[in-house]
Enzyme design. Structure first.
Site, PDB file in Angstrom:
ATOM      1  N   LYS A  77       0.736  -0.960  -0.101  1.00 42.31           N
ATOM      2  CA  LYS A  77       0.146   0.039   0.034  1.00 42.31           C
ATOM      3  C   LYS A  77       0.830   1.365   0.074  1.00 42.31           C
ATOM      4  O   LYS A  77       0.579   2.201  -0.716  1.00 42.31           O
ATOM      5  CB  LYS A  77      -0.903   0.052   1.198  1.00 42.31           C
ATOM      6  CG  LYS A  77      -2.073  -1.023   1.184  1.00 42.31           C
ATOM      7  CD  LYS A  77      -2.990  -1.091   2.291  1.00 42.31           C
ATOM      8  CE  LYS A  77      -4.093  -2.120   2.440  1.00 42.31           C
ATOM      9  NZ  LYS A  77      -4.933  -2.156   3.212  1.00 42.31           N
ATOM     10  N   ASP A 113      -9.803   2.392   3.350  1.00 40.90           N
ATOM     11  CA  ASP A 113      -9.826   1.458   4.674  1.00 40.90           C
ATOM     12  C   ASP A 113     -10.565   2.104   5.803  1.00 40.90           C
ATOM     13  O   ASP A 113     -11.123   1.351   6.439  1.00 40.90           O
ATOM     14  CB  ASP A 113      -8.398   1.242   4.861  1.00 40.90           C
ATOM     15  CG  ASP A 113      -7.613   0.010   3.917  1.00 40.90           C
ATOM     16  OD1 ASP A 113      -8.570  -0.710   3.436  1.00 40.90           O
ATOM     17  OD2 ASP A 113      -6.439  -0.002   4.025  1.00 40.90           O
TER      18      ASP A 113
END
Ligand code: ATR
Length: 290
Positions: A77, A113
């Protein structure tokens, strides 16, 4: 769930991808393809294991192939963030992207997220969050959670981490607005626990069977929710909290809701048009049948 062969025969089929390492056990293809087939769209979602070294060429390859977008998962990420030519403010604050969009020949990064986690919490607690949040961990997942807590202006947020300097860095990177962010050691956790807080366990501790709880707990205030980002297995901490009568939420809502938020971005549709409940049901059915 099966993808119809007719769909694969279509020359106008678009693709979405999951890039990570490993990806073999991910529920994302199941969750996303359930939604895509329900919506009747000529789009498929595929998972590809990609090494750190191959990530830049994989992402640029997807852009060149006309893919609609990609999710990026552990451990890429932060590297994906560096590859982006444009990033959303929330991805920029987190320094990490879990969503890539290919727009006008450029790589755009975002991060769903935190928003996914928050929606799960608001399902459980309603829109008014407790005045204190205790966040265990200071990695990428903790940053996403803390960002959402700050967005909701939770007055006090305490970050507990094994490596204190990492928690201090996280707090100094994220501190905005009126919330008070502070750092404490894992050993101090029990003394911070009281009835007006929400506890979020963001570390990987508990993923392995027979792992001891991240923090010792011998009392748990009634009504306090433990939110863990791990799903599909009960951690020792969750078992302990349950035995003390506490409330639990595992990481499945976050997983499903970040997926729904990702799909809304790729399709450029409002979140209300994404079949989140169907995605949740597909994931739960799969986990129940393992
Ligand atoms: P993610 O992006 O999933 O958050 P990460 O950035 O690697 O993953 O962060 C992992 C988190 O789990 C960190 O808070 C880490 O603590 P340190 O920063 O001190 O390394 C925590 N963690 C992992 N293993 C741990 C262990 N055995 N005990 C305590 N904390 C642990």
């Amino acid at each position: 769930m099966t993808t119809s062969p007719e769909l694969l025969h279509r020359a106008d089929l678009r693709t979405l991808w999951l890039l990570g390492q490993p990806v073999g056990h991910s529920l994302s293809p199941l969750i996303q393809n359930s939604a895509l087939s329900h919506l009747g769209l000529p789009i498929v979602y595929l998972a590809a294991p990609v090494t750190k070294a191959a990530l830049p060429s994989a992402v640029r390859g997807l852009l060149a192939l006309g893919a609609l977008g990609a999710n990026v998962t552990v451990p890429h990420k932060e590297a994906a963030f560096e590859l982006c030519e444009a990033v959303s403010p929330r991805a920029s604050a987190m320094g990490a992207c879990n969503v890539l969009r290919f727009l006008d020949g450029r790589i755009h990064g975002d991060n769903t997220d935190g928003a996914g986690w928050l929606r799960g919490i608001e399902d459980a607690l309603g829109a008014t969050l407790p005045p204190r949040a205790l966040v265990l961990g200071a990695g990428g997942a903790a940053r996403a959670v803390a960002y959402s807590l700050l967005e909701r202006a939770v007055p006090e947020i305490v970050v507990f981490n094994r490596r204190r300097e990492r928690a201090e860095q996280m707090v100094s990177d994220l501190q905005t607005g009126s919330s008070r962010l502070q750092v404490a050691s894992l050993a101090e956790f029990a003394s911070h626990l009281d009835a007006d807080c929400l506890v979020v366990q963001t570390t990987s501790v508990g993923l392995q069977p027979n792992e001891a709880p991240l923090v010792p707990v011998d009392r748990w205030p009634p009504g306090v929710l433990l939110s863990e980002l791990i799903y599909g297995r009960q951690t020792a901490l969750a078992a302990r909290v349950q035995s003390l009568g506490g409330r639990l939420q595992d990481g499945l809502p976050m997983l499903v809701y970040q997926a729904a938020e990702s799909l809304a971005l790729w399709l450029e549709r409002p979140l209300a048009e994404i079949p989140s409940q169907l995605m949740m049901d597909a994931a739960r059915r799969h986990l129940a049948g393992r």
